[in-house]
Design a protein around this motif. Structure first.
Motif, PDB file in Angstrom:
ATOM      1  N   SER B 149      98.562  82.286 -61.361  1.00 35.62           N
ATOM      2  CA  SER B 149      99.839  82.997 -61.198  1.00 35.62           C
ATOM      3  C   SER B 149      99.600  84.475 -60.887  1.00 35.62           C
ATOM      4  CB  SER B 149     100.647  82.871 -62.489  1.00 35.62           C
ATOM      5  OG  SER B 149     101.590  83.906 -62.569  1.00 35.62           O
ATOM      6  N   THR B 150     100.348  85.003 -59.925  1.00 33.32           N
ATOM      7  CA  THR B 150     100.162  86.408 -59.554  1.00 33.32           C
ATOM      8  C   THR B 150     101.285  87.275 -60.090  1.00 33.32           C
ATOM      9  OG1 THR B 150     101.284  85.954 -57.483  1.00 33.32           O
ATOM     10  CG2 THR B 150      98.878  85.902 -57.450  1.00 33.32           C
ATOM     11  N   GLU B 151     102.190  86.692 -60.847  1.00 38.34           N
ATOM     12  CA  GLU B 151     103.329  87.446 -61.361  1.00 38.34           C
ATOM     13  C   GLU B 151     102.851  88.600 -62.247  1.00 38.34           C
ATOM     14  OE1 GLU B 151     106.165  84.920 -63.273  1.00 38.34           O
ATOM     15  OE2 GLU B 151     107.366  86.625 -63.937  1.00 38.34           O
ATOM     16  N   GLY B 152     103.345  89.787 -61.946  1.00 38.76           N
ATOM     17  CA  GLY B 152     102.987  90.944 -62.759  1.00 38.76           C
ATOM     18  C   GLY B 152     101.678  91.596 -62.365  1.00 38.76           C
ATOM     19  N   LEU B 153     100.995  91.031 -61.385  1.00 39.22           N
ATOM     20  CA  LEU B 153      99.702  91.592 -60.973  1.00 39.22           C
ATOM     21  C   LEU B 153      99.835  92.379 -59.676  1.00 39.22           C
ATOM     22  CD1 LEU B 153      97.300  88.598 -61.657  1.00 39.22           C
ATOM     23  CD2 LEU B 153      97.253  90.819 -62.790  1.00 39.22           C
ATOM     24  N   ASP B 154      98.915  93.299 -59.453  1.00 34.36           N
ATOM     25  CA  ASP B 154      98.886  94.040 -58.197  1.00 34.36           C
ATOM     26  C   ASP B 154      97.735  93.574 -57.306  1.00 34.36           C
ATOM     27  OD1 ASP B 154     101.031  95.744 -59.030  1.00 34.36           O
ATOM     28  OD2 ASP B 154      99.590  96.679 -60.382  1.00 34.36           O
TER      29      ASP B 154
END
Lengths: 153, 338, 326
Positions: B149-154
């Motif tokens: 999951s890439t949610e919340g990541l830069d």
């Protein structure tokens, strides 16, 4: 490098330690008072807190004093057998013995935490005790391991 | 943006370049992995399962000063979060990053928390995809997350064996990858990442059906199930302090020197007996039963009903670390059955 | 070894008694090799009880952490007994609690489990990572680890908890009913681990403890897991006077650990529950064991062995050592 060590050494012995002393009302406080009225000169590094009995001193007092910036703690009471409350100093002796060993175990120099028996008539002994305690603490330097840091933020 | 490659022998160099920011990375303290500010690339320990304490503590510290005061002075000295400088959290797990975006909803809800929000904006999040689930108790796929999951990541890193695939996910991420551009190579394989993501999700062993739970829980207020699931609780704060979405805090004044002090906030845990203790001595949650009920209800009912998101990311820490094996999935199963 | 059928039968018999409220024992855990506490309230519950080397928790804690909630008007407080299964080390906790008059002897019904040692879960998980369900049994001097249809034998020493390697009381010292045959002492305690730490230089000692203390999250798991920590108003968390602040830094953490360990001086019975509970792997037993060693050497006192002896620090001897006094 040598310069730095030198200054470190210098601050170690030059500093004036803050010592919190818990004195029992009946013997040690009177003994310290006698030293004063007899005009005996001794190092002015102790801050006295009068307690009714050395048995009143909770070992957490020692820890808390060190946290709050004391470089050393002294607990002083009546000689064994002389306690105003018959047994208080015996309890204190047992507790303090364990606490002192334990502090040494976690790396707090035992020179910082001392206990003495000083009776009401031992003004001269009081001077000797203070001199020895101050000298001991000077030899180990200021307390900084778990002193409450004055954090900027 | 194309996927780049960061060869593993260049990670040290890349970390060195990132050290112009406050660089936070997983590091070992004895056998425990914790996130901390590092000053030497060798400290970073990237081949890890998951950290004991989630990296939320970098944005929402366990103890933080809000302002300082001096008796007699009418002015308070407020904390300037900006002084802490730009921060990069390197190598955090996707679940922990997702947790941050869940906690965001709380901290910019009815009151905009300036400390949290400023720090959040000043932080760049570099994730490390879970090619293998870090523990048997991972269940991120059940609560809306995934190992990739890439949610919340830069920026997302994926361990491809001898190199990391580097994906910048937004503008902030692109800016960061530019600072380490000299260490990066072209030619990352996006397809392979997708394959790995699917494979990793399949390796998650534990799961729970969350449909209807948030509506069901409030109907169980007086149920015996809470007594049953809390019987073995010791009342410690392990599950909450190590939870990436727990966000309760207490505010206390600490006097440092005569007349001088600070107001600070520190994490608090709903599992502590002092948590809801009133000044009168009355405690509306007098036993572990009510406290456990609150913890589960907050995560799976109150929070979703307000913010449409379960306040749990399935990292499995509370299960792994509980000294008496209290298991949130087991509790939820019993709740569904009750 | 304990016969599981016998254990369940006895538990059933005990819970059927009118004067017993609950039986506290162990049941299989929810993942990996874990076992977890079980609270048997009716005979049917007893069918899930087990005992294995995975039963690491000290159940004596549950006797004392139960909240004493006000009883509704017109009702009598439930004064029925609590039956609890104890290993050798856990039984010492009960003795120590009795010594401190935490409750009456009549309040508990002790089911003793002679114990040949339990595992250290950290060691098991390191050796067999990511196992979703498995079993541990002790056969002779080997642990038999079974999971996913495979069986593996591991030498007892490799997985045994450290506290068991020093265990001097494998058979419970107090019990109303023994669930197995007496186990002969298989280990002894020479305190060599404490001596290693004692021999370090002062700077080394502080450096060692500073690292451990600074990662403490102050979750209070060590306190709450401890069967001897049952004060309703705990010095570690009380607000007035506030001995240590809630803020987490090296100063408060050190104070916390000194105070916690000191409050167990002459009381710690070496069950290792604190260390097992710690999520940050702080070697709390090293702190407790220093006191344990000192207490034994200085005062010839061993906590949790005799319910009739007075607590160590509420008594004294005129001849106590005082060579450290000025």
């Amino acid at each position: 490098m040598a310069e730095a060590t030198k200054t470190a050494e210098a601050t170690k012995t030059d500093f004036e330690p803050n010592i919190v002393a818990f004195l029992c009302n009946w013997c040690s406080y009177a003994g310290a008072d006698l030293a004063g009225t007899s005009r005996i000169q001794y190092p002015p590094n102790v801050r006295v807190i009068r307690v009714m009995c050395s048995g009143r001193v909770n070992p957490l007092f020692i820890m808390n004093a060190l946290q709050q910036g004391a470089d050393g703690v002294l607990i002083s009471g009546c000689h064994p057998g002389d306690c105003h409350y018959m047994q208080g100093n015996y309890f204190a002796r047992r507790r303090f013995n364990l606490m002192r060993n334990f502090l040494e175990y976690v790396g707090i120099e035992p020179e910082r935490v001392r206990m003495s028996w000083v009776s009401a008539s031992e003004g001269a002994k009081w001077k000797g005790v203070i001199e020895e305690v101050v000298e001991g603490i000077k030899s180990v330097g200021p307390m900084d391991s778990f002193k409450r840091r004055q954090l900027n933020w | 943006m194309a996927v780049k490659k960061l060869s593993k022998d260049k990670v040290g160099e890349a970390l060195k370049e990132l050290m112009k920011f406050r660089l936070v990375a997983p590091a070992k303290s004895d056998d425990v992995v914790i996130f901390k500010q590092i000053s030497d690339p060798a400290e970073a320990y990237l081949d890890y399962g998951n950290s004991a304490v989630p990296p939320k503590k970098m944005v929402f510290p366990q103890t933080e000063t809000l302002f300082r005061f001096v008796t007699g002075e009418p002015e308070l000295k407020e904390k300037n979060v900006e002084e802490e400088g730009q921060t990069v959290i390197f190598g955090m797990r996707p679940c922990d990053a997702r947790a941050m975006s869940i906690v965001d909803k709380l901290f910019d809800w009815d009151f905009d928390d300036p400390y949290y929000q400023k720090r959040r904006a000043m932080t760049t999040y570099v994730g490390m995809a879970c090619t293998e689930p870090p523990s048997v108790n991972c269940f991120c796929t059940s609560v809306g997350g995934s190992p990739f999951s890439t949610e919340g990541l830069d920026v997302m890193l994926t361990d491809m064996g001898d190199y990391y695939a580097v994906q910048a996910l937004n503008e902030k991420g692109e800016k960061l990858t530019e600072t380490i551009a000299s260490q990066l190579e072209d030619g990352g394989d996006e397809k392979k990442i997708e394959e790995m993501a699917a494979a990793a999700a399949g390796k998650i062993k534990r799961s729970i059906k969350t449909d209807g739970i948030s509506e069901k829980i409030p109907t169980l207020w007086d149920s015996d199930v809470w007594k049953k699931v809390s019987a073995s609780c010791l009342g410690c704060g392990t599950c909450t302090f190590l939870c990436p979405t727990c966000h309760c805090f207490d505010i206390q004044d600490e006097v440092e020197e005569m007349g001088e002090g600070r107001r600070c906030r520190m994490w608090d845990s709903c599992m502590f007996s002092e948590y809801t203790l009133h000044a009168s001595g009355h405690n509306p949650r007098p036993s572990r039963k009510e406290r456990t009920r609150n913890r589960v209800s907050h995560k799976y009912s109150y929070f979703p009903s307000k913010f449409d998101d379960i306040a749990c990311v399935g990292c499995g820490r509370c299960i792994n670390m509980c000294p008496v094996n209290i298991d949130i999935l087991d509790i939820l199963e019993q709740v569904v059955e009750a | 070894m304990v016969d599981i059928t016998k254990l369940r039968d006895i538990a059933k018999e005990v819970i059927s008694r009118d004067d017993v409220r609950q039986v506290i024992g162990y049941r299989p855990g929810t993942y990996g090799f874990r076992a977890r506490p079980a609270f048997v309230l009716e005979p049917a519950d007893a069918d899930e009880l087990i005992f294995s080397p995975a039963c690491i928790n000290n159940l004596a804690t549950y006797i004392v952490i139960e909240e004493k909630l006000p009883v509704p008007r017109g009702q009598e407080p439930d004064s029925r007994k609590v039956a609890v299964m104890v290993k050798g080390c856990d039984s010492r906790a009960i003795i120590q609690q009795l010594e401190e008059k935490a409750y009456d002897r009549d309040h508990v019904l002790v089911l003793g489990i002679p114990c040949e040692g339990v595992v250290d879960m950290d060691k098991v998980n390191a050796r067999f990572p990511n196992v979703d369900k498995g079993d541990i049994a002790l056969e002779g001097d080997k642990f038999v680890i079974s999971f996913n249809g495979t069986k593996e034998e591991v030498a007892k020493d490799e997985l045994l908890a450290d506290k068991c390697k020093r265990c001097r009381y494998p058979t419970p010292l107090v019990s109303d009913e023994m669930l197995g045959d007496e186990v002969e002492r298989f280990a002894d305690d020479d305190f060599s681990d404490v001596e290693v730490l004692e021999k370090k230089s002062r700077d080394e000692k502080w450096a060692y403890w500073e690292e451990k203390f600074s990662r403490c999250a102050r979750c209070y798991a060590c306190r709450n897991a401890c069967p001897m920590c049952y004060c309703e108003d705990c010095v570690l968390t009380r607000l007035e006077p506030m001995w240590m602040r809630r803020s987490v830094d090296i100063s408060e953490n050190t104070a916390y650990h000194i105070a916690r360990a000191y409050h167990l001086a002459g009381r710690c019975i070496q069950c290792g529950a604190c260390e097992q509970a710690c999520p940050m792997d702080i070697p709390l037993m090293d702190l407790n064991r220093k006191f344990y060693k000192d207490v034994r050497e200085l005062f010839d006192y061993e906590p949790g062995t005799d319910a009739e002896q007075p607590p160590l620090l509420s008594t004294f001897s005129v001849d106590d050592r005082e060579d450290f006094i000025l």
